[in-house]
Structures are given as structure tokens and as C-alpha cells.
Design a protein around this motif. Structure first.
Motif, short mmCIF file in Angstrom:
data_model
loop_
_atom_site.label_atom_id
_atom_site.label_comp_id
_atom_site.label_asym_id
_atom_site.label_seq_id
_atom_site.Cartn_x
_atom_site.Cartn_y
_atom_site.Cartn_z
N GLN A 1 0.85 -1.20 0.00
CA GLN A 1 0.00 0.00 0.00
C GLN A 1 0.88 1.25 0.00
OE1 GLN A 1 -3.25 -0.38 -0.21
NE2 GLN A 1 -3.33 -2.58 0.20
N ARG A 2 0.37 2.32 -0.55
CA ARG A 2 1.14 3.57 -0.57
C ARG A 2 1.04 4.32 0.76
NH1 ARG A 2 3.59 4.87 -4.81
NH2 ARG A 2 3.84 7.02 -4.08
N GLU A 3 -0.02 4.10 1.50
CA GLU A 3 -0.17 4.75 2.79
C GLU A 3 0.69 4.02 3.83
OE1 GLU A 3 -3.65 5.87 6.06
OE2 GLU A 3 -4.17 5.03 4.10
N SER A 4 1.55 4.75 4.52
CA SER A 4 2.47 4.14 5.47
C SER A 4 1.73 3.57 6.68
CB SER A 4 3.50 5.16 5.96
OG SER A 4 4.32 5.58 4.88
N ALA A 5 2.10 2.35 7.06
CA ALA A 5 1.51 1.72 8.24
C ALA A 5 2.45 0.63 8.72
CB ALA A 5 0.15 1.13 7.92
N THR A 6 2.63 0.55 10.04
CA THR A 6 3.49 -0.47 10.64
C THR A 6 2.79 -1.07 11.84
OG1 THR A 6 5.53 0.63 9.93
CG2 THR A 6 5.71 -0.93 11.75
N THR A 7 2.86 -2.39 11.95
CA THR A 7 2.26 -3.11 13.07
C THR A 7 3.32 -4.02 13.68
OG1 THR A 7 0.07 -3.10 12.02
CG2 THR A 7 0.43 -4.67 13.82
N ILE A 8 3.46 -3.97 14.99
CA ILE A 8 4.37 -4.85 15.73
C ILE A 8 3.54 -5.61 16.75
CG2 ILE A 8 6.34 -4.96 17.30
CD1 ILE A 8 7.40 -2.42 16.03
N GLN A 9 3.82 -6.90 16.87
CA GLN A 9 3.07 -7.73 17.80
C GLN A 9 4.02 -8.61 18.60
OE1 GLN A 9 0.18 -11.20 16.75
NE2 GLN A 9 -1.10 -9.36 16.84
N ALA A 10 3.75 -8.74 19.89
CA ALA A 10 4.54 -9.61 20.75
C ALA A 10 3.60 -10.32 21.70
CB ALA A 10 5.58 -8.81 21.52
N GLY A 11 3.90 -11.58 22.01
CA GLY A 11 3.03 -12.33 22.90
C GLY A 11 3.76 -13.43 23.62
#
Length: 688
Positions: A157-167
Motif C-alpha cells: 500500500q502507498r499509505e504508510s503503516a506499521t504493526t508490531i506484535q509480541a506475545g
């Protein structure tokens, strides 16, 4: 992929094809276009078939981190996963296994070698999972007599987005995942993901570790031309667990957590997928799409896989000391053109295409898999892998496939449309035994087709009916034995009718389907000559499926589905100790007659969501004689999530709340693979 919708305006016509795909809408799942039920990219409301979509949001809310767990919450799908089939096999509509329930990744068919499929498995990179119930040879070639699962990855996607997950969780569960997307200049966009999961396992010596990473780069040359390069890598070291022996035909709960495999057991899977996709809008209403793909798989097993217990002595005999290495490479290309025009004043959408594949497969093994040991069921030294048979190169195969396909949707009236398709497949198969140098081969061809009618009762409701003809291999197509090449493909047909409706204001939806599938030309024993196999058998299934979702108010909503099935062998004789025994009227292995799923969600206050669900699987059998029943089971799960800040979400996932001991599937009438025990996991997700 192309967007579509149906409106009831003055002339009521299909809109033009658009290049960018729409995301699955949870509030309107039946009217969101999906390419899985048809290459015309119709919505479920416009497709004369049973199509269902799981969005990434639904998967995350339920805490399902494997594709198998997610899919078995959809209508009628149950797991038949074992380490031997890659831990991904499914059953639906009375048919089971990697050949009868096909797996696609981003619309590309993955050919199972020796009944095994190991990718995709992780839901982290998934945008949605589409499932199609019923024969799909007209779309994807031979196979899929029961259904299709299409795992659709997230796009650049051109729209910037970042997701980080920890469990972290019980049984040593640890999880880390990252997903990021954005623009790289005026023409480029990217996506990158990585996921790592590990744990000690719920059974003894149940350590598991999986890692996957990959992504995509998209080049928008112009508003009408784009190219996307995708790459995925997956490494799995699953638990070396093959189940427990039964005690007089039932689960011995004292053995629930035992692992009867050898101490130095090994299971390892390595998968890579590379795809180059181009989309060109040649003119208004004409879109050309091509995809070149390369798939590479390496697998290794070294285990003692069969266990049988003597209840009087509680001694367990371990056998099938098996070491197998598989190397599979698939390269292919698919090219199609979609033409969206009026025909004699009626809206018409037509797609035509060609597809070609070449699959090479090699197996090394220690056949005939000798070696046995006897251990005490209650206390034993697992020992080491010891087989009298050396592991040597066994055989190599080469399969070439070419297909031509076409589909069309024609609006007969503003509310009545006809949807049909046809596909011709030609396959050339050859196999070389590496020890002797002997060679043999076989060519197959098949024409699959489908014709259906859809009547729009309103813009949000439709009824449909369809007839489909398909084909199924008598074994894993790319690893057929010499005896199997004596036979042709099995053939099947399905009649299906149904109703679909979306409720006003996005409050929910519901669907109803009734169907009958008949599969002919099964391999069966000649009653007069028990040593002779004939291709004369027949298997059938008929059933009713209901699914839906509803917003109840006061913070409550529910999603549910149920399937009632009657699956039987109609004409099937099996050789037992040299005698032909009729199995007519019996239920095929690992096929439940009833399934149901419910997921209830409650939002007591803003930013807090509580969910609870159940999965019910009816009684099955682990033998063709139906003398070894596997009991039905119900498993309860729950979740709770809190949106702590605009960017941070905390979630708790609880699985098998009742700590039910149940069999997922059977390795044999004397050995079952048990489902996981009760577990808990806490997951933190940050988005920015």
C-alpha cells in the motif's frame, strides 16, 4: 483483481472492471467481490456457489494463528491434519485430503506431493481467506471435489503503516511479528512482514518453532499498468507428535500428554514462493492479467509413527520407523483477459485464459520402513531412531500441465443472470525409479464445467442454482505409483441450490445451501477376484449448510454456521485378508456428519471486546468398516481485548477452556492425534 457490484438502476448492468481489489468488508461480506468463487471476480451474492470469506479482523479477534485453525471455523470444514500430510489437510462436504480439498495461495494452485502440503500455514501475512465449497475443477483443474481454500496475502500500500506484535503464553509460547507497508517514491510501494512463533508444546517433547517472512514491491507504471513482485519464505519445525495409542478403542486420559515418538525425531519444512504479477487495463472494460510463479519446497521426516497398545500389559509396540525427504519445485504461468461489455443490449462479463505448470518432485526414503520397539506406556525411554533400512534416493517425477479456461456472466434480465464456465486440462506425468532406472508415465485430460443461474430478489438478496462437473485424482497427481497410472481420473458432479441475504444497515447476513455430490470411478476390489482392483466405485454426499452473522444490539453480536451431511460409499468393495468385503452404505474415513461453529462478541464499554466461541465436530470413523468410531467433541474458546491507547491493543486468548481431551483425526483405528489442551496467551499489538 477486479472490483464489481450489482445495482438496480434504470438499465441494471455490471460496472466496468477496476484494477484495485476491494478489501473484504465485514459489514457486507456477501456483496464484496472475491476472485475465489469465480475468475469473474463476482461477489458472493452474484455467484451460484457457496463462497465464504474470513477477514484478517475476524482471524485476529479469535486468536487463530494458523490457517488450519481459521478455516475450521468456516461452514462445514474440519481438520484432518497430521504430520504426514503437512499439518494442513481438511475435509468438507464428505471429502477429505489435500487432493479433494485444494489449497491456493493468492489464487495459485499448489500441487501436493505424496498427499502433503506445508504452505501457507501462518495467518500473520493474511489479508483474508476465501473458501469455496463444492467441486471447483472448472476454476482450478482436477481435484477439489470437496472445496477450495484460497489464502490471500496482504498487499503493498502507498499509505504508510506499521504493526508490531509480541506475545507469550502457557507451554512456553513466545511470539513476535512485524508488518510494514508504504511508498518508495512516486511509482513504488512495498510491504514487508516477519513472524516467529515458538513453544514447548502441550505434549511431552513437543517443542515447535516456525518462522516466516516476505513481502512485495509494487510498481505503478501508469494508471493502467502495474507490476508486483511477491516473495514468501517459511520454515517450520513442528512438534514431533503423532498421537497416542488407544486403550480398547478409547482415549486413555493417563496417556494424554505422552509423546511416543523416538527421542531424536525430526520434522522440518522449508517453503518459498515467488510471484511476478502484471495487470494491464488495455481499454475501457478490458483488463489483462498475468502471473509467473515459482514454488520451492523441502521437507524431512524421521520418526516412529505407528503405536499400538496391549491393554492387558500396557506395552506399546512402536513401528513404521520412517525417514522421508521430499524436494518439490513448481514453475508456472497464468494469463487471462477479462472483457466487460454489453452483448445484444445485455450486460456481459467474460474471461478467457491459459495456464501452464511444470512440477518436479523427488523423494528419498528408507522404504520399506522397517524397525520396531516395545515400550511401557506409563514410563519409558524414548530411545533413538533405528531402522534396518537405509535412506536412499527413491524416485523422481515430472508433471506438465496445460489448461484453457473461460467463464461468462450474462444478464438475461435485470435480475436474472447466467454464470457458466469451462476448463480443459491436459497433464503429462512421468516417474523414474532411481534404484532400478525403470520409468513409466501417463497422460490425463479432463473437461470440467459449471452452469448456474442467479436471481436477484433485491439488491441484497439472491437465490441460485447450479450444476458442476469436475474430476479428482485417484492419488497425489505428482507422485502416482505405477499401479495407479493404469486408471483414469475419478469424476464427480454436484447439484446445488441456495439463498443469500445481507440484512439492512450492515446488521448481518445469512446463507442457506443444499447440495448433492456424486464421485464415480473410485478404486475398488473385484468381488470375484479380490487381488484385482477395478475403477468402479462410487461415493456420494448430500447435505444442508447454514451460516450467518447478526448484530443483536446492546453490544452483542454473533456469527454462526452449521452443516448437516450424509456421506456414504455407494459402491465400494475392500480387500480384507484376501477377501472382498462390501463397504456399501458406510461413512468414509474422518468425515463428520454434523459440524457447527458459534462466536459471540460482547462490547461492554468502549475499547473493550469480549468474545467466546464453540466448535462442534460430530462423530467420525477411522476405518472403512465403521467399526472404530471417533467420538464427537465440543471445544470452547474465549478472547478479550482492550484498546489501551490509540496505538496499543492488549488481548488475551484462551483455548479449550474445558480442557477437553479429544481426537482431531486418526492415524489408524488404534491411534488418534489429540487436540491441544487448555492454554492461554497474552498478545500486545502496536500500530503506527
Amino acid at each position: 483483481m477486479f472490483g464489481s457490484a450489482v445495482t438496480f438502476a434504470d438499465d441494471t448492468h455490471l460496472p466496468r472492471v477496476t484494477v484495485n481489489a476491494q478489501h473484504a468488508r465485514d459489514d457486507a461480506p456477501l456483496s464484496t467481490p472475491t476472485p475465489t468463487g469465480s475468475r469473474l471476480n463476482l461477489s458472493s451474492l452474484d455467484t451460484p456457489a457457496s463462497v465464504e470469506t474470513l477477514s484478517a479482523r475476524q482471524i485476529e479477534a479469535r486468536g487463530d494463528q494458523s490457517v488450519n485453525d481459521a478455516v475450521t471455523r468456516t461452514t462445514g470444514f474440519t481438520s484432518t491434519a497430521t504430520p504426514g500430510n503437512g499439518g494442513t489437510a481438511l475435509a468438507v462436504r464428505g471429502f477429505a485430503g489435500q487432493e479433494s480439498v485444494m489449497t491456493l495461495y493468492d489464487g495459485t494452485r499448489l500441487y501436493p506431493g505424496a498427499g502433503t502440503m506445508t504452505f501457507p500455514f501462518d495467518t500473520w501475512q493474511v489479508e483474508r481467506i476465501d473458501v469455496l465449497r463444492g467441486p471447483a475443477s472448472v476454476l482450478y483443474g482436477e481435484g477439489a471435489i470437496g472445496g477450495v481454500v484460497n489464502v490471500v496475502p496482504k498487499r503493498a500500500q502507498r499509505e504508510s503503516a506499521t504493526t508490531i506484535q509480541a506475545g507469550f503464553g502457557t507451554d512456553g509460547q513466545k511470539r513476535f511479528a512485524l508488518d510494514t507497508t508504504g511508498a518508495l517514491g512516486p511509482m513504488l510501494s512495498y510491504r514487508f512482514y516477519v513472524s516467529d512463533n515458538r513453544g514447548n508444546g502441550w505434549a511431552e517433547r513437543g517443542d515447535a518453532h516456525t518462522t516466516s517472512f516476505g513481502g512485495a514491491v509494487k510498481l505503478d507504471v501508469s494508471p493502467t499498468l502495474s507490476f508486483t513482485l511477491d516473495y514468501d519464505y517459511a520454515r517450520q519445525m513442528p512438534a514431533t507428535y503423532f498421537g497416542v495409542p488407544l486403550n480398547n478403542g478409547t482415549i486413555d486420559t493417563s496417556l494424554r500428554y505422552r509423546n511416543f515418538n523416538v527421542g531424536d525425531a525430526l520434522i522440518a519444512y522449508f517453503d518459498q514462493s515467488t510471484r511476478l504479477t502484471g495487470v494491464f487495463r488495455a481499454a475501457d472494460g478490458i483488463t489483462i492479467r498475468g502471473q509467473l510463479y515459482y514454488l520451492n519446497t523441502r521437507r524431512h521426516w524421521r520418526n516412529s509413527e505407528s503405536y499400538e497398545m496391549d491393554p492387558s500389559t500396557r506395552r506399546v509396540t512402536r513401528s513404521d520407523y520412517i525417514e522421508i525427504l521430499q524436494h518439490e519445485h513448481q514453475v508456472g504461468n497464468r494469463l487471462d483477459a477479462t472483457i466487460d461489455r454489453t452483448l445484444a443490449g445485455h450486460a456481459n462479463r467474460f474471461v478467457i485464459g491459459v495456464e501452464a505448470n511444470q512440477i518436479s518432485f523427488q523423494r528419498d526414503s528408507n522404504t520399506p520402513f522397517g524397525g520396531t520397539s516395545v515400550v511401557n506406556a506409563d514410563a519409558f525411554d524414548p530411545g533413538v531412531f533405528a531402522s534396518p533400512d537405509p535412506t536412499l534416493p527413491e524416485f523422481r517425477t515430472l508433471t506438465r500441465q496445460v489448461a484453457l479456461f473461460a467463464e461468462d456472466r450474462f444478464d438475461i434480465t435485470p435480475r436474472l443472470s447466467a454464470v457458466g464456465g469451462v476448463r480443459y486440462d491436459y497433464l503429462d506425468y512421468s516417474r523414474r525409479q532411481l534404484a532400478t532406472g525403470s520409468e513409466f508415465g501417463k497422460t490425463f485430460s479432463n473437461v470440467g464445467w459449471r452452469l448456474g443461474l442467479v436471481y436477484q430478489l433485491s439488491p441484497s438478496a439472491s437465490v441460485y442454482g447450479q450444476y458442476t462437473r469436475g474430476a479428482d485424482s485417484i492419488g497425489s497427481l505428482v507422485t502416482l505409483s505405477q499401479s495407479q497410472t493404469r486408471f483414469d481420473l475419478a469424476t464427480g458432479e454436484q447439484w446445488e441450490a441456495g439463498f443469500k441475504q445481507e440484512l439492512p444497515n450492515g446488521r448481518g447476513f445469512w446463507t442457506l445451501a443444499v447440495y448433492q455430490i456424486v464421485k464415480r470411478h473410485l478404486l475398488a476390489t473385484d468381488p470375484l477376484h479380490p487381488t484385482v482392483t477395478q475403477q468402479v466405485g462410487q461415493q456420494s454426499s448430500r447435505g444442508v449448510e447454514v451460516s450467518g452473522a447478526l448484530t443483536l444490539g446492546y453490544g452483542f453480536s454473533v456469527e454462526a454456521n452449521a452443516s448437516l451431511l450424509r456421506a456414504r460409499y455407494d459402491n465400494f468393495d475392500e480387500s480384507v485378508d484376501g477377501v472382498a468385503v462390501s463397504r456399501n452404505g458406510n461413512v468414509p474415513n474422518n468425515i463428520p456428519q454434523q459440524t457447527a461453529n458459534v462466536w459471540l462478541t460482547y462490547t461492554p464499554v468502549r475499547d473493550v471486546v469480549i468474545g467466546t466461541g464453540l466448535r462442534y465436530v460430530g462423530r467420525r470413523y477411522s476405518d472403512n468398516a465403521n467399526t472404530a468410531p471417533i467420538p464427537a467433541f465440543t471445544v470452547f474458546d474465549a478472547s478479550a481485548s482492550w484498546q489501551a491507547t490509540r496505538r496499543i491493543n492488549l488481548a488475551l486468548y484462551l483455548r479449550n477452556l474445558g480442557n477437553r481431551a479429544y481426537a482431531v483425526t486418526s492415524e489408524s483405528p488404534t491411534e488418534w492425534l489429540l487436540g491441544p489442551s487448555r492454554s492461554a496467551q497474552v498478545v500486545a499489538t502496536m500500530k503506527f
